[in-house]
Write a protein that holds these residues in place. Structure first.
Motif, PDB file in Angstrom:
ATOM      1  N   LYS A 228       0.806  -1.123   0.089  1.00  0.00           N
ATOM      2  CA  LYS A 228      -0.075   0.016  -0.023  1.00  0.00           C
ATOM      3  C   LYS A 228       0.930   1.305  -0.041  1.00  0.00           C
ATOM      4  O   LYS A 228       2.141   1.324   0.277  1.00  0.00           O
ATOM      5  CB  LYS A 228      -0.969  -0.013   1.271  1.00  0.00           C
ATOM      6  CG  LYS A 228      -1.825  -1.348   1.507  1.00  0.00           C
ATOM      7  CD  LYS A 228      -2.765  -1.197   0.314  1.00  0.00           C
ATOM      8  CE  LYS A 228      -3.930  -2.085   0.683  1.00  0.00           C
ATOM      9  NZ  LYS A 228      -4.892  -2.409  -0.360  1.00  0.00           N
ATOM     10  N   VAL A 229       0.151   2.414  -0.362  1.00  0.00           N
ATOM     11  CA  VAL A 229       0.889   3.639  -0.412  1.00  0.00           C
ATOM     12  C   VAL A 229      -0.191   4.762  -0.115  1.00  0.00           C
ATOM     13  O   VAL A 229      -1.269   4.433  -0.421  1.00  0.00           O
ATOM     14  CB  VAL A 229       1.641   3.794  -1.854  1.00  0.00           C
ATOM     15  CG1 VAL A 229       0.627   3.973  -2.976  1.00  0.00           C
ATOM     16  CG2 VAL A 229       2.333   5.144  -1.874  1.00  0.00           C
ATOM     17  N   THR A 230       0.397   5.834   0.432  1.00  0.00           N
ATOM     18  CA  THR A 230      -0.592   6.813   0.859  1.00  0.00           C
ATOM     19  C   THR A 230       0.215   8.168   0.990  1.00  0.00           C
ATOM     20  O   THR A 230       1.513   8.315   0.868  1.00  0.00           O
ATOM     21  CB  THR A 230      -1.275   6.673   2.253  1.00  0.00           C
ATOM     22  OG1 THR A 230      -2.475   7.602   2.048  1.00  0.00           O
ATOM     23  CG2 THR A 230      -0.426   7.068   3.300  1.00  0.00           C
ATOM     24  N   VAL A 231      -0.357   9.337   0.664  1.00  0.00           N
ATOM     25  CA  VAL A 231       0.521  10.721   0.687  1.00  0.00           C
ATOM     26  C   VAL A 231      -0.043  11.578   1.824  1.00  0.00           C
ATOM     27  O   VAL A 231      -1.291  11.541   2.308  1.00  0.00           O
ATOM     28  CB  VAL A 231      -0.254  11.344  -0.626  1.00  0.00           C
ATOM     29  CG1 VAL A 231       0.530  12.880  -0.582  1.00  0.00           C
ATOM     30  CG2 VAL A 231       0.376  10.602  -1.868  1.00  0.00           C
ATOM     31  N   ASP A 232       0.836  12.025   2.632  1.00  0.00           N
ATOM     32  CA  ASP A 232       0.673  13.154   3.234  1.00  0.00           C
ATOM     33  C   ASP A 232       0.358  14.393   2.623  1.00  0.00           C
ATOM     34  O   ASP A 232       1.274  15.182   2.038  1.00  0.00           O
ATOM     35  CB  ASP A 232       1.899  13.448   4.217  1.00  0.00           C
ATOM     36  CG  ASP A 232       1.989  14.374   5.327  1.00  0.00           C
ATOM     37  OD1 ASP A 232       0.834  15.074   5.144  1.00  0.00           O
ATOM     38  OD2 ASP A 232       2.642  14.609   6.036  1.00  0.00           O
ATOM     39  N   GLN A 233      -0.920  14.847   2.632  1.00  0.00           N
ATOM     40  CA  GLN A 233      -1.396  15.837   1.946  1.00  0.00           C
ATOM     41  C   GLN A 233      -0.679  17.120   2.123  1.00  0.00           C
ATOM     42  O   GLN A 233      -0.690  18.248   1.425  1.00  0.00           O
ATOM     43  CB  GLN A 233      -3.004  15.981   1.987  1.00  0.00           C
ATOM     44  CG  GLN A 233      -3.694  14.903   1.333  1.00  0.00           C
ATOM     45  CD  GLN A 233      -3.474  14.478  -0.095  1.00  0.00           C
ATOM     46  OE1 GLN A 233      -2.857  15.373  -0.886  1.00  0.00           O
ATOM     47  NE2 GLN A 233      -3.633  13.357  -0.611  1.00  0.00           N
ATOM     48  N   VAL A 234      -0.023  17.314   3.430  1.00  0.00           N
ATOM     49  CA  VAL A 234       0.599  18.627   3.960  1.00  0.00           C
ATOM     50  C   VAL A 234       1.892  18.687   3.345  1.00  0.00           C
ATOM     51  O   VAL A 234       2.241  19.827   2.812  1.00  0.00           O
ATOM     52  CB  VAL A 234       0.387  18.886   5.388  1.00  0.00           C
ATOM     53  CG1 VAL A 234       1.127  19.976   5.817  1.00  0.00           C
ATOM     54  CG2 VAL A 234      -1.006  18.793   6.015  1.00  0.00           C
ATOM     55  N   THR A 235       2.697  17.676   3.344  1.00  0.00           N
ATOM     56  CA  THR A 235       4.058  17.717   3.085  1.00  0.00           C
ATOM     57  C   THR A 235       4.234  17.087   1.935  1.00  0.00           C
ATOM     58  O   THR A 235       5.583  17.372   1.047  1.00  0.00           O
ATOM     59  CB  THR A 235       4.927  16.910   3.888  1.00  0.00           C
ATOM     60  OG1 THR A 235       4.684  15.679   4.279  1.00  0.00           O
ATOM     61  CG2 THR A 235       4.645  17.666   5.500  1.00  0.00           C
ATOM     62  N   ASN A 236       3.246  16.367   1.104  1.00  0.00           N
ATOM     63  CA  ASN A 236       3.536  15.533  -0.083  1.00  0.00           C
ATOM     64  C   ASN A 236       4.551  14.561   0.092  1.00  0.00           C
ATOM     65  O   ASN A 236       4.971  13.910  -0.868  1.00  0.00           O
ATOM     66  CB  ASN A 236       4.103  16.522  -1.152  1.00  0.00           C
ATOM     67  CG  ASN A 236       2.795  17.087  -1.809  1.00  0.00           C
ATOM     68  OD1 ASN A 236       1.541  16.976  -1.937  1.00  0.00           O
ATOM     69  ND2 ASN A 236       3.262  18.419  -2.490  1.00  0.00           N
ATOM     70  N   ARG A 237       4.827  14.205   1.301  1.00  0.00           N
ATOM     71  CA  ARG A 237       5.660  13.128   1.538  1.00  0.00           C
ATOM     72  C   ARG A 237       4.905  11.814   1.394  1.00  0.00           C
ATOM     73  O   ARG A 237       3.669  11.673   1.242  1.00  0.00           O
ATOM     74  CB  ARG A 237       6.132  12.769   3.032  1.00  0.00           C
ATOM     75  CG  ARG A 237       6.963  13.907   3.178  1.00  0.00           C
ATOM     76  CD  ARG A 237       7.491  13.642   4.946  1.00  0.00           C
ATOM     77  NE  ARG A 237       6.310  13.885   5.697  1.00  0.00           N
ATOM     78  CZ  ARG A 237       6.208  14.089   6.953  1.00  0.00           C
ATOM     79  NH1 ARG A 237       7.467  13.502   7.443  1.00  0.00           N
ATOM     80  NH2 ARG A 237       5.261  14.157   7.628  1.00  0.00           N
ATOM     81  N   LEU A 238       5.355  10.526   0.881  1.00  0.00           N
ATOM     82  CA  LEU A 238       4.849   9.318   0.657  1.00  0.00           C
ATOM     83  C   LEU A 238       5.118   8.320   1.868  1.00  0.00           C
ATOM     84  O   LEU A 238       5.960   8.458   2.507  1.00  0.00           O
ATOM     85  CB  LEU A 238       5.203   8.541  -0.584  1.00  0.00           C
ATOM     86  CG  LEU A 238       4.795   9.282  -1.985  1.00  0.00           C
ATOM     87  CD1 LEU A 238       5.372   8.527  -3.096  1.00  0.00           C
ATOM     88  CD2 LEU A 238       3.331   9.349  -2.129  1.00  0.00           C
TER      89      LEU A 238
END
Length: 726
Positions: A228-238
């Motif tokens: 699985k993969v997800t995005v931190d919408q604040v920092t754009n980190r994965l």
């Protein structure tokens, strides 16, 4: 006398005697009584006039983890053998593997025991040997596995269910069968007494079986079966669940690792990052520097605090649970194989992210963990930390119902939230029913979206068909993600090796990317792209990029939804990152000196911005009647003289193995650029011979690419083609 009730070679011949044994075991109190009952049973079965013999493995079957094909009556004489009829899609089969691992640690082939996995596919995709190889690696299966693609042994024995264990005596004689999961005590009891019984009679041999583990032939790689993969919408980190390495990676959007937590070996330990361990983690969700992890094979929900750099357990007790109701505090509540997690909001409408929704694959349900006190639809106020079932009866079904507890799921494996009206629902990738379903956030009603069929008991309605609603067909989808910008749902149609898109308003489901082939095309358009059992996906970059966990290709792929191009996210370390798991470390090649005769081509300047990936596609033609020289590697080199910062963490060189399939070279522009202008060069050295090998030579060429780096966000850059005819 003949085996009572025997019908040919089927398992039904064991049923009367084994049923009597199991009733007797219910009344036994001491271990000695149980051992004695099983010993007496074996005396009875061994005394039958005619053995109930297992059929020989058919010739021509494909084998894994062995030096050569195994014969029941040539190689297994003198062994107690356990045949594990399994399908790698099946959560119950996965639950059984720890029992088999424990048994293998207790008894070896020297003790007279051998386990053989008989892979009997449910889905067409599971019949392919390469896909079974991937599953053998994912689940660390170290015993022999045979691909019974046509289920010939399954049918001859009249096996009816995944998983089924058949225990054989030293003559290939069937002794016991165990159907389903949860029989560890019986498995150990029957095996240990069978070994003792036949050792007492001198019929056990201690010779070794030739084992050759498939995993030993593989090179290390940055990722191993990312789930699985997800995005931190604040920092754009994965955040990446690097499932095969048993760890969680936090990476910047250029692929540089910031944190590596856990790995490379499985474990179950909380604490500081350097001490913490996971076991095949899957779903991840991040908010405010807190990551929640579905620690699947530990049967836990874990919490990673990036600021404190600590890992803790917030739900589960570390062993597989059977409770289908829940309601206890998280760390006291047993759970079963959580596969995905996503944040939600309670009925207060004030707090955000105070519920963690959980796809509980092991009990075929959707659960909730209260991260703060709040309410679920049609529930009373619940206290912080409560973990309970929200939807699903616990029966493995494709059953939709207005009452959430009467609905049925079949191994839900992916979740995504659309909290806004008119959707206000959870989207669920329900893998074993090959459907996508919705769960209302207002009343919990479970509804069908696409795939499957109307019969709730039919879990075989799969395929690869674009269409509307029930006319669309999927094959074991594992991931979903909601595109709020476009009001579309993207689906990882895992066993079809495709990414599909669903319009929930019309229920129209179409293929977005993937040809269905599994060869790893690393850079291409959507229509030419390939995936291999993609397990998860997420939306990033304000809706421009779709990140895909391309599980069996061990990569994270980036799909640009505007330019319709696919590329690979390079995963690399900075000097300050501590990474526990193995990485592919290649010996750096030495750049040969370019011959004076080598042409030098200066390309037109390209404008790029930080974080973008620039790709160079080699398009070189050899003279007619030539071929690359075997045994002498042709190669390419990437350089940035005076601007070496551009290449930090990049792959600076590589081989060219086939002139008809030349590599694509990727350059990720760093986030922090030290100059707004630079020149990168690509040097290529080709070693080739005439077709009759009468003459061999080397040719080289230098391409120079000026870069103009800007702060303005650009669309996806078209690949630069490096063309030349020698």
């Amino acid at each position: 006398m003949a085996a009572p009730g025997s019908r040919g070679r089927s398992l039904s011949g064991l049923l009367p005697a084994q049923t009597s044994l199991e009733y007797a075991l219910l009344d036994a109190v001491t271990q000695q009584e149980k051992d004695s009952l099983v010993y007496q049973y074996l005396q009875k079965v061994d005394g039958w006039e005619q053995d109930l013999l297992v059929p020989e493995f058919p010739e021509g079957l494909e084998w894994l983890n062995t030096e050569e094909p195994i014969s029941v009556y040539k190689d297994l004489c003198g062994k107690i053998v356990i045949l594990d009829f399994f399908a790698y899609c099946c959560i119950n089969c996965i639950h059984l593997l720890p029992d088999l691992h424990a048994l293998e640690h207790t008894y070896s082939d020297k003790d007279g025991l051998l386990i053989i996995g008989v892979h009997s596919a449910k889905f067409p995709n599971e019949k392919v040997l390469d896909n079974i190889k991937s599953a053998v690696l994912r689940y660390n299966i170290t015993h022999p596995v045979v691909n019974d693609a046509d289920a010939s042994l399954w049918q001859e024995l009249e096996v009816s269910c995944w998983p089924t264990l058949v225990i054989l005596g030293p003559r290939g004689n069937m002794l016991f069968s165990l159907i389903g999961e949860g029989h560890k005590d019986k498995l150990f009891l029957y095996t240990s007494i069978a070994l003792k019984y036949y050792k007492d009679r001198g019929q056990i041999r201690d010779d070794k079986i030739g084992i050759k583990l498939y995993k030993d032939s593989l090179p290390p790689s940055p990722l191993l079966f990312p789930g699985k993969v997800t995005v931190d919408q604040v920092t754009n980190r994965l955040v990446i669940a690097d499932t095969g390495h048993h760890r969680i990676l936090v990476v910047w959007k250029n692929g540089q690792i910031q944190y590596s937590i856990g790995g490379p070996n499985p474990g179950r330990k909380d604490g500081i990052f350097s001490e913490s361990t996971f076991n095949s983690p899957q779903g991840v969700a991040i908010m405010n520097n807190i990551i929640y992890v579905a620690d699947t094979e530990n049967h836990l929900i874990r919490k990673i605090d990036l600021e404190a750099e600590k890992v803790s357990t917030v739900a589960g007790i570390g062993i597989q649970g059977t409770d289908i109701e829940g309601g206890a505090k998280g760390e006291q509540q047993p759970i079963s194989s959580p596969w995905d997690v996503v944040f939600g909001t309670s009925g207060s409408e004030v707090q955000r992210g105070d519920i963690l929704w959980i796809a509980m694959a092991g009990t075929h349900q959707i659960w909730a963990l209260l991260l703060d006190s709040g309410k679920l639809p049609k529930k009373n106020e619940l206290t912080k930390g409560t973990c309970l079932r929200f939807a699903g009866s616990g029966n493995e079904e494709n059953r939709n119902n207005a009452y959430p507890h009467k609905a049925g799921f079949a191994q839900p494996s992916g979740l995504s939230l659309a909290s806004e009206d008119p959707w206000s629902c959870l989207f669920v990738a329900d893998s074993e029913s090959s459907t996508v379903r919705t769960v209302s956030l207002k009343d919990g009603a479970v509804k069908h979206l696409v795939g499957g069929e109307r019969d709730p008991m039919n879990l075989f309605a799969f395929g690869d068909v674009d269409g509307v609603g029930i006319n669309a067909k999927l094959q074991h989808p594992l991931g979903v993600t909601w595109d709020k910008k476009r009001n579309l749902l993207y689906v990882a149609d895992s066993y079809n090796h495709k990414i599909k898109v669903v319009d929930p308003k019309t229920k129209n489901c179409t293929t977005l990317a993937g040809t269905g082939g599994t060869n790893n095309v690393t850079s291409s358009s959507f229509t030419e792209s390939t995936f291999n059992e993609p397990g998860g996906l997420c939306i990033g970059e304000n809706g421009q990029l779709l990140y895909v966990a391309d599980t069996n290709n061990h990569q994270i792929k980036m799909m640009d939804l505007e330019t319709k191009m696919v590329s690979v996210l390079p995963i690399f370390r900075s000097v300050n990152t501590v990474v526990d798991g193995p990485f592919l470390v290649e010996k750096q090649k030495t750049l040969p000196k370019l011959p004076k005769s080598a042409p030098s081509i200066r390309l037109s300047p390209v404008t790029v911005c930080a974080g973008q990936t620039l790709q160079f596609k080699l398009r070189l033609d050899l003279p007619s009647g030539s071929k690359l020289t075997e045994g002498v590697p042709s190669c390419w080199f990437l350089r940035a003289e005076g601007n070496e910062w551009l290449l930090q963490g990049q792959i600076p060189s590589g081989d060219i193995e086939n002139i008809s399939s030349q590599p694509t070279i990727s350059l990720q522009i760093p986030d922090d650029c030290l100059s707004l202008e630079a020149i990168v060069s690509v040097s290529v050295f080709l070693y080739y011979c005439s077709t009759d090998s009468s003459a061999c030579m080397m040719k080289a060429i230098l391409f120079s690419q000026p870069l103009q780096i800007t702060d303005t966000q650009q669309g996806c850059i078209a690949p630069v083609e490096l063309r030349y005819v020698f």
